[in-house]
Design a protein around this motif. Structure first.
Motif, PDB file in Angstrom:
ATOM      1  N   ALA A  39      51.347  70.399   6.966  1.00  0.00           N
ATOM      2  CA  ALA A  39      52.614  69.903   6.424  1.00  0.00           C
ATOM      3  C   ALA A  39      53.684  70.982   6.443  1.00  0.00           C
ATOM      4  CB  ALA A  39      52.395  69.396   5.001  1.00  0.00           C
ATOM      5  N   LEU A  40      53.290  72.219   6.115  1.00  0.00           N
ATOM      6  CA  LEU A  40      54.246  73.314   6.116  1.00  0.00           C
ATOM      7  C   LEU A  40      54.658  73.711   7.525  1.00  0.00           C
ATOM      8  CD1 LEU A  40      52.674  75.563   3.338  1.00  0.00           C
ATOM      9  CD2 LEU A  40      54.752  74.193   3.154  1.00  0.00           C
ATOM     10  N   ALA A  41      53.781  73.411   8.483  1.00  0.00           N
ATOM     11  CA  ALA A  41      54.076  73.785   9.870  1.00  0.00           C
ATOM     12  C   ALA A  41      54.821  72.702  10.617  1.00  0.00           C
ATOM     13  CB  ALA A  41      52.776  74.109  10.601  1.00  0.00           C
ATOM     14  N   ALA A  42      55.396  71.753   9.885  1.00  0.00           N
ATOM     15  CA  ALA A  42      56.130  70.677  10.548  1.00  0.00           C
ATOM     16  C   ALA A  42      57.285  71.221  11.365  1.00  0.00           C
ATOM     17  CB  ALA A  42      56.641  69.685   9.506  1.00  0.00           C
ATOM     18  N   CYS A  43      57.777  72.383  10.982  1.00  0.00           N
ATOM     19  CA  CYS A  43      58.794  73.051  11.791  1.00  0.00           C
ATOM     20  C   CYS A  43      58.123  74.158  12.584  1.00  0.00           C
ATOM     21  CB  CYS A  43      59.904  73.620  10.915  1.00  0.00           C
ATOM     22  SG  CYS A  43      59.314  74.759   9.650  1.00  0.00           S
ATOM     23  N   GLN A  44      58.762  74.557  13.678  1.00  0.00           N
ATOM     24  CA  GLN A  44      58.190  75.588  14.516  1.00  0.00           C
ATOM     25  C   GLN A  44      58.246  76.941  13.820  1.00  0.00           C
ATOM     26  OE1 GLN A  44      59.358  75.552  18.699  1.00  0.00           O
ATOM     27  NE2 GLN A  44      60.395  73.627  18.393  1.00  0.00           N
ATOM     28  N   ARG A  45      57.557  77.891  14.420  1.00  0.00           N
ATOM     29  CA  ARG A  45      57.595  79.244  13.881  1.00  0.00           C
ATOM     30  C   ARG A  45      59.017  79.778  13.963  1.00  0.00           C
ATOM     31  NH1 ARG A  45      54.219  84.491  16.219  1.00  0.00           N
ATOM     32  NH2 ARG A  45      54.378  85.777  14.342  1.00  0.00           N
ATOM     33  N   PRO A  46      59.563  80.311  12.880  1.00  0.00           N
ATOM     34  CA  PRO A  46      60.946  80.783  12.913  1.00  0.00           C
ATOM     35  C   PRO A  46      61.119  81.948  13.877  1.00  0.00           C
ATOM     36  CG  PRO A  46      59.857  81.472  10.888  1.00  0.00           C
ATOM     37  CD  PRO A  46      58.930  80.521  11.565  1.00  0.00           C
ATOM     38  N   THR A  47      62.179  81.901  14.658  1.00  0.00           N
ATOM     39  CA  THR A  47      62.461  82.947  15.628  1.00  0.00           C
ATOM     40  C   THR A  47      63.831  83.553  15.358  1.00  0.00           C
ATOM     41  OG1 THR A  47      63.345  81.286  17.163  1.00  0.00           O
ATOM     42  CG2 THR A  47      61.027  81.893  17.411  1.00  0.00           C
ATOM     43  N   GLY A  48      63.964  84.807  15.766  1.00  0.00           N
ATOM     44  CA  GLY A  48      65.228  85.519  15.589  1.00  0.00           C
ATOM     45  C   GLY A  48      65.880  85.819  16.917  1.00  0.00           C
ATOM     46  N   ASP A  49      66.400  87.037  17.061  1.00  0.00           N
ATOM     47  CA  ASP A  49      67.087  87.430  18.289  1.00  0.00           C
ATOM     48  C   ASP A  49      66.096  87.512  19.443  1.00  0.00           C
ATOM     49  OD1 ASP A  49      69.371  87.614  16.785  1.00  0.00           O
ATOM     50  OD2 ASP A  49      69.182  89.772  16.435  1.00  0.00           O
ATOM     51  N   PHE A  50      66.557  87.065  20.620  1.00  0.00           N
ATOM     52  CA  PHE A  50      65.781  87.118  21.859  1.00  0.00           C
ATOM     53  C   PHE A  50      64.469  86.336  21.760  1.00  0.00           C
ATOM     54  CE2 PHE A  50      68.079  91.189  21.383  1.00  0.00           C
ATOM     55  CZ  PHE A  50      68.958  91.063  22.449  1.00  0.00           C
ATOM     56  N   GLY A  51      64.429  85.337  20.869  1.00  0.00           N
ATOM     57  CA  GLY A  51      63.246  84.502  20.755  1.00  0.00           C
ATOM     58  C   GLY A  51      62.074  85.152  20.053  1.00  0.00           C
ATOM     59  N   ARG A  52      62.276  86.327  19.449  1.00  0.00           N
ATOM     60  CA  ARG A  52      61.178  86.996  18.768  1.00  0.00           C
ATOM     61  C   ARG A  52      60.939  86.355  17.406  1.00  0.00           C
ATOM     62  NH1 ARG A  52      62.624  93.396  19.951  1.00  0.00           N
ATOM     63  NH2 ARG A  52      62.453  93.295  22.233  1.00  0.00           N
ATOM     64  N   PRO A  53      59.674  86.328  16.948  1.00  0.00           N
ATOM     65  CA  PRO A  53      59.386  85.702  15.652  1.00  0.00           C
ATOM     66  C   PRO A  53      59.937  86.514  14.500  1.00  0.00           C
ATOM     67  CG  PRO A  53      57.425  86.755  16.537  1.00  0.00           C
ATOM     68  CD  PRO A  53      58.467  86.832  17.614  1.00  0.00           C
ATOM     69  N   THR A  54      60.380  85.829  13.471  1.00  0.00           N
ATOM     70  CA  THR A  54      60.854  86.478  12.262  1.00  0.00           C
ATOM     71  C   THR A  54      59.750  86.423  11.206  1.00  0.00           C
ATOM     72  OG1 THR A  54      61.855  84.394  11.525  1.00  0.00           O
ATOM     73  CG2 THR A  54      63.267  85.918  12.732  1.00  0.00           C
ATOM     74  N   PRO A  55      59.706  87.384  10.287  1.00  0.00           N
ATOM     75  CA  PRO A  55      58.652  87.388   9.265  1.00  0.00           C
ATOM     76  C   PRO A  55      58.662  86.120   8.435  1.00  0.00           C
ATOM     77  CG  PRO A  55      59.797  89.504   9.318  1.00  0.00           C
ATOM     78  CD  PRO A  55      60.586  88.571  10.202  1.00  0.00           C
ATOM     79  N   SER A  56      57.464  85.592   8.164  1.00  0.00           N
ATOM     80  CA  SER A  56      57.321  84.374   7.383  1.00  0.00           C
ATOM     81  C   SER A  56      55.969  84.402   6.687  1.00  0.00           C
ATOM     82  CB  SER A  56      57.427  83.132   8.273  1.00  0.00           C
ATOM     83  OG  SER A  56      57.068  81.957   7.578  1.00  0.00           O
ATOM     84  N   VAL A  57      55.961  84.202   5.376  1.00  0.00           N
ATOM     85  CA  VAL A  57      54.710  84.209   4.620  1.00  0.00           C
ATOM     86  C   VAL A  57      53.821  83.046   5.047  1.00  0.00           C
ATOM     87  CG1 VAL A  57      53.711  84.044   2.310  1.00  0.00           C
ATOM     88  CG2 VAL A  57      55.808  85.352   2.667  1.00  0.00           C
ATOM     89  N   ILE A  58      54.431  81.905   5.293  1.00  0.00           N
ATOM     90  CA  ILE A  58      53.655  80.717   5.675  1.00  0.00           C
ATOM     91  C   ILE A  58      52.993  80.926   7.030  1.00  0.00           C
ATOM     92  CG2 ILE A  58      53.819  78.273   6.265  1.00  0.00           C
ATOM     93  CD1 ILE A  58      56.090  78.058   4.228  1.00  0.00           C
ATOM     94  N   HIS A  59      53.774  81.372   8.019  1.00  0.00           N
ATOM     95  CA  HIS A  59      53.273  81.476   9.386  1.00  0.00           C
ATOM     96  C   HIS A  59      52.511  82.771   9.640  1.00  0.00           C
ATOM     97  CE1 HIS A  59      55.538  77.957  10.976  1.00  0.00           C
ATOM     98  NE2 HIS A  59      56.352  78.265   9.988  1.00  0.00           N
ATOM     99  N   ASP A  60      52.739  83.802   8.843  1.00  0.00           N
ATOM    100  CA  ASP A  60      52.085  85.093   9.068  1.00  0.00           C
ATOM    101  C   ASP A  60      50.903  85.338   8.138  1.00  0.00           C
ATOM    102  OD1 ASP A  60      53.982  85.566  11.007  1.00  0.00           O
ATOM    103  OD2 ASP A  60      55.306  86.692   9.673  1.00  0.00           O
TER     104      ASP A  60
END
Length: 295
Positions: free
Chosen positions: A44-65
């Motif tokens: 349910a929490l992953a209903a959205c994609q992994r958050p990304t920042g500049d140049f498509g790199r992943p941004t820190p996330s407690v849920i996804h990390d």
């Protein structure tokens, strides 16, 4: 005459093993329910994609990390997959961050495939669930209402060139990770006594690193097919001779980088040509490479 039915406590007293078995069964059931609940929460929490920042790199996330990888680790162990509890090295973490830009779907609007890819990355879903449709990229591409039809060619070319530029840095860190894996196994072999946890953890980490590298190669192959299908479809739907050329050049550049990655990130001289040796300037005219003028 009154017949008394035996109580549950009396039965347990007569068969103590039954109580132990039922207690273990209840604990196992509770663990499965807890794991399933955690899995549903993660989905349910992953209903959205992994958050990304500049140049498509992943941004820190407690849920996804943190949360989703913990749930995925338990599910991976339950499926019998290798699972390492070792801490990640700096290069292993960087390889996973750089590889994410290659593994996620090429169409950023494709949140369905993006969510499924994230569930596979965190090992909530098995790797066998990674079956993507290469035509989805073109579906999202043609759904955008650009003012000019040639912009779609530019979009495909830009995406292919962007992916091609991401391969060399990924290869560089992947080469360091593979070298560290070899050193890890050599160090393990030099030890007279190793615990089962060390042996299993080292082997599982090497497997995980190889798996991630193979996954990046497969994802790039998927992107190649997606871009190829899009170029062929655009050539039929909205022909443009000049733009087709540019898109094909970009596609071929990405294809060359994919071959490099699949060959273990080792640059090769395809035609066996000798590299030109640069002449020394020490004993000749400094900086000119030609005789001095004569009056």
């Amino acid at each position: 005459m009154t017949i008394r039915r035996p109580t549950v406590r009396a039965v347990m007293a007569e068969k103590p093993g039954l109580a132990t078995h039922q207690s273990a069964a209840r604990k196992a059931l509770a663990r499965k329910v807890l794991l399933a609940s955690a899995c549903l929460c993660a989905v349910a929490l992953a209903a959205c994609q992994r958050p990304t920042g500049d140049f498509g790199r992943p941004t820190p996330s407690v849920i996804h990390d943190t949360l989703m990888p913990q749930v995925g680790s338990e599910l991976a162990v339950a499926r019998g997959e290798p699972m390492s509890r070792f801490n990640l090295t700096d290069d292993e973490r960087e390889m996973r961050d750089r590889g994410w830009t290659l593994i996620r779907p090429p169409a950023t609007e494709d949140w369905i495939e993006g969510t499924r890819t994230e569930l596979i990355r965190t090992r909530i879903l098995p790797e066998t669930a990674n079956k993507l449709d290469p035509d989805r990229y073109y579906s999202y591409l043609r759904s955008d209402k650009y003012r000019s039809s040639e912009v779609r060619y530019d979009k495909v070319a830009a995406d292919a060139l962007s992916d091609a530029e991401l391969v060399p840095p990924f290869c560089e860190v992947a080469t360091r990770v593979m070298a560290a894996d070899e050193e890890r196994l050599r160090a393990l072999g030099r030890r007279d006594i190793s615990t089962k946890e060390e042996l299993a953890g080292a082997q599982a980490r090497v497997w995980e690193n190889r798996r991630y590298l193979d996954w990046a190669s497969q994802a790039l192959r998927y992107r190649l097919v997606s871009y190829r299908n899009a170029i062929d479809a655009l050539e039929i739907e909205t022909p443009s001779h000049n733009k087709v050329w540019d898109a094909n050049v970009a596609w071929k550049k990405l294809a060359a980088e994919v071959v490099l990655l699949e060959k273990g990130c080792e640059a090769i001289n395809r035609y066996g040509q000798e590299e030109e040796t640069r002449r020394s300037r020490i004993y000749s005219n400094w900086g000119t490479e030609r005789p001095a003028p004569v009056k």
